[in-house]
Design a protein around this motif. Structure first.
Motif, PDB file in Angstrom:
ATOM      1  N   LEU A  33      -6.961  -2.655   1.761  1.00 25.01           N
ATOM      2  CA  LEU A  33      -6.780  -3.182   0.406  1.00 25.01           C
ATOM      3  C   LEU A  33      -7.313  -2.232  -0.661  1.00 25.01           C
ATOM      4  CD1 LEU A  33      -7.520  -6.980   0.918  1.00 25.01           C
ATOM      5  CD2 LEU A  33      -5.321  -5.861   0.508  1.00 25.01           C
ATOM      6  N   VAL A  34      -8.430  -1.565  -0.388  1.00 25.86           N
ATOM      7  CA  VAL A  34      -8.965  -0.604  -1.360  1.00 25.86           C
ATOM      8  C   VAL A  34      -7.994   0.554  -1.546  1.00 25.86           C
ATOM      9  CG1 VAL A  34     -10.782   1.102  -1.719  1.00 25.86           C
ATOM     10  CG2 VAL A  34     -11.380  -1.213  -1.085  1.00 25.86           C
ATOM     11  N   VAL A  35      -7.439   1.055  -0.450  1.00 23.85           N
ATOM     12  CA  VAL A  35      -6.462   2.147  -0.550  1.00 23.85           C
ATOM     13  C   VAL A  35      -5.224   1.678  -1.309  1.00 23.85           C
ATOM     14  CG1 VAL A  35      -4.891   3.598   0.801  1.00 23.85           C
ATOM     15  CG2 VAL A  35      -7.277   3.389   1.466  1.00 23.85           C
ATOM     16  N   ALA A  36      -4.778   0.437  -1.061  1.00 24.17           N
ATOM     17  CA  ALA A  36      -3.607  -0.088  -1.757  1.00 24.17           C
ATOM     18  C   ALA A  36      -3.865  -0.213  -3.257  1.00 24.17           C
ATOM     19  CB  ALA A  36      -3.208  -1.441  -1.170  1.00 24.17           C
TER      20      ALA A  36
ATOM     21  N   PHE B   7       1.846  -3.845  -1.663  1.00 23.83           N
ATOM     22  CA  PHE B   7       2.356  -3.703  -0.302  1.00 23.83           C
ATOM     23  C   PHE B   7       3.725  -3.041  -0.248  1.00 23.83           C
ATOM     24  CE2 PHE B   7      -0.518  -7.377  -0.344  1.00 23.83           C
ATOM     25  CZ  PHE B   7      -1.505  -6.857   0.469  1.00 23.83           C
ATOM     26  N   SER B   8       4.157  -2.423  -1.343  1.00 20.77           N
ATOM     27  CA  SER B   8       5.449  -1.746  -1.325  1.00 20.77           C
ATOM     28  C   SER B   8       5.374  -0.533  -0.399  1.00 20.77           C
ATOM     29  CB  SER B   8       5.846  -1.300  -2.735  1.00 20.77           C
ATOM     30  OG  SER B   8       4.959  -0.309  -3.206  1.00 20.77           O
ATOM     31  N   GLY B   9       6.408  -0.354   0.371  1.00 22.67           N
ATOM     32  CA  GLY B   9       6.473   0.783   1.280  1.00 22.67           C
ATOM     33  C   GLY B   9       5.947   0.513   2.669  1.00 22.67           C
ATOM     34  N   VAL B  10       5.308  -0.632   2.889  1.00 24.05           N
ATOM     35  CA  VAL B  10       4.747  -0.929   4.213  1.00 24.05           C
ATOM     36  C   VAL B  10       5.866  -1.156   5.221  1.00 24.05           C
ATOM     37  CG1 VAL B  10       3.312  -2.533   5.525  1.00 24.05           C
ATOM     38  CG2 VAL B  10       2.592  -1.807   3.264  1.00 24.05           C
TER      39      VAL B  10
ATOM     40  N   PHE C  21       6.730   1.102   8.711  1.00 25.37           N
ATOM     41  CA  PHE C  21       6.871   0.635  10.090  1.00 25.37           C
ATOM     42  C   PHE C  21       8.253   0.951  10.657  1.00 25.37           C
ATOM     43  CE2 PHE C  21       3.221  -2.191   9.024  1.00 25.37           C
ATOM     44  CZ  PHE C  21       2.375  -1.710  10.005  1.00 25.37           C
ATOM     45  N   ILE C  22       9.286   0.899   9.827  1.00 22.92           N
ATOM     46  CA  ILE C  22      10.626   1.277  10.284  1.00 22.92           C
ATOM     47  C   ILE C  22      10.661   2.753  10.637  1.00 22.92           C
ATOM     48  CG2 ILE C  22      13.013   1.581   9.522  1.00 22.92           C
ATOM     49  CD1 ILE C  22      12.697  -1.059   7.976  1.00 22.92           C
ATOM     50  N   SER C  23      10.017   3.576   9.828  1.00 25.35           N
ATOM     51  CA  SER C  23       9.959   5.011  10.104  1.00 25.35           C
ATOM     52  C   SER C  23       9.215   5.293  11.412  1.00 25.35           C
ATOM     53  CB  SER C  23       9.281   5.725   8.938  1.00 25.35           C
ATOM     54  OG  SER C  23       9.057   7.068   9.232  1.00 25.35           O
ATOM     55  N   ILE C  24       8.133   4.568  11.644  1.00 26.18           N
ATOM     56  CA  ILE C  24       7.382   4.743  12.901  1.00 26.18           C
ATOM     57  C   ILE C  24       8.245   4.331  14.082  1.00 26.18           C
ATOM     58  CG2 ILE C  24       5.419   3.889  14.236  1.00 26.18           C
ATOM     59  CD1 ILE C  24       3.885   3.729  11.558  1.00 26.18           C
ATOM     60  N   LYS C  25       8.949   3.192  13.948  1.00 23.69           N
ATOM     61  CA  LYS C  25       9.825   2.731  15.026  1.00 23.69           C
ATOM     62  C   LYS C  25      10.925   3.753  15.303  1.00 23.69           C
ATOM     63  CE  LYS C  25      13.238   0.034  14.461  1.00 23.69           C
ATOM     64  NZ  LYS C  25      14.207  -0.977  14.124  1.00 23.69           N
ATOM     65  N   ASP C  26      11.519   4.286  14.238  1.00 20.77           N
ATOM     66  CA  ASP C  26      12.601   5.274  14.403  1.00 20.77           C
ATOM     67  C   ASP C  26      12.110   6.582  15.006  1.00 20.77           C
ATOM     68  OD1 ASP C  26      14.372   3.435  13.417  1.00 20.77           O
ATOM     69  OD2 ASP C  26      14.418   4.288  11.393  1.00 20.77           O
ATOM     70  N   SER C  27      10.855   6.898  14.839  1.00 13.59           N
ATOM     71  CA  SER C  27      10.344   8.156  15.381  1.00 13.59           C
ATOM     72  C   SER C  27      10.286   8.153  16.905  1.00 13.59           C
ATOM     73  CB  SER C  27       8.945   8.439  14.817  1.00 13.59           C
ATOM     74  OG  SER C  27       7.996   7.547  15.352  1.00 13.59           O
TER      75      SER C  27
END
Length: 101
Positions: free
Chosen positions: A60-63, A81-84, A88-94
């Motif tokens: 939360l502090v980083v956000a 929370f934009s981009g979260v 996760f989609i990018s991690i899954k696709d990797s």
């Protein structure tokens, strides 16, 4: 932030009557999981919450810093929370491999 949150959790557990496992763990970061408040569901809940709280607080502090300082946007849940999801989609696709090789 995680260090401060862990110290906070240690103080909460001690205030609830936690059993200290020894002087060597008095201010150690690893001692949150080693302390026990009660031997019932309440003790389990407090210890579980204290295990998760430092990571959540750090996120939360980083956000907040990202939203207010870097992006200079309003502090709303959508901006925090934009981009979260995309992350996760990018991690899954990797993990996908191409079948043409």
């Amino acid at each position: 932030m995680e260090f401060v949150a862990q110290i906070f959790c240690i103080e909460i557990i001690d205030a609830l009557g936690g059993k200290d496992i020894g002087d060597s763990y008095d201010r150690d970061l690893a001692s949150v999981s080693d302390r026990r408040t009660q031997e019932n569901a309440g003790g389990f809940f407090v210890n579980s919450l204290c295990e998760l709280f430092p990571s959540i607080a750090g996120f939360l502090v980083v956000a907040v810093v990202r939203t207010l300082i870097i992006l200079k946007e309003a502090l709303t849940p959508a901006n925090l929370f934009s981009g979260v999801k995309e992350m996760f989609i990018s991690i899954k696709d990797s993990f996908k491999t191409s079948s043409g090789n």
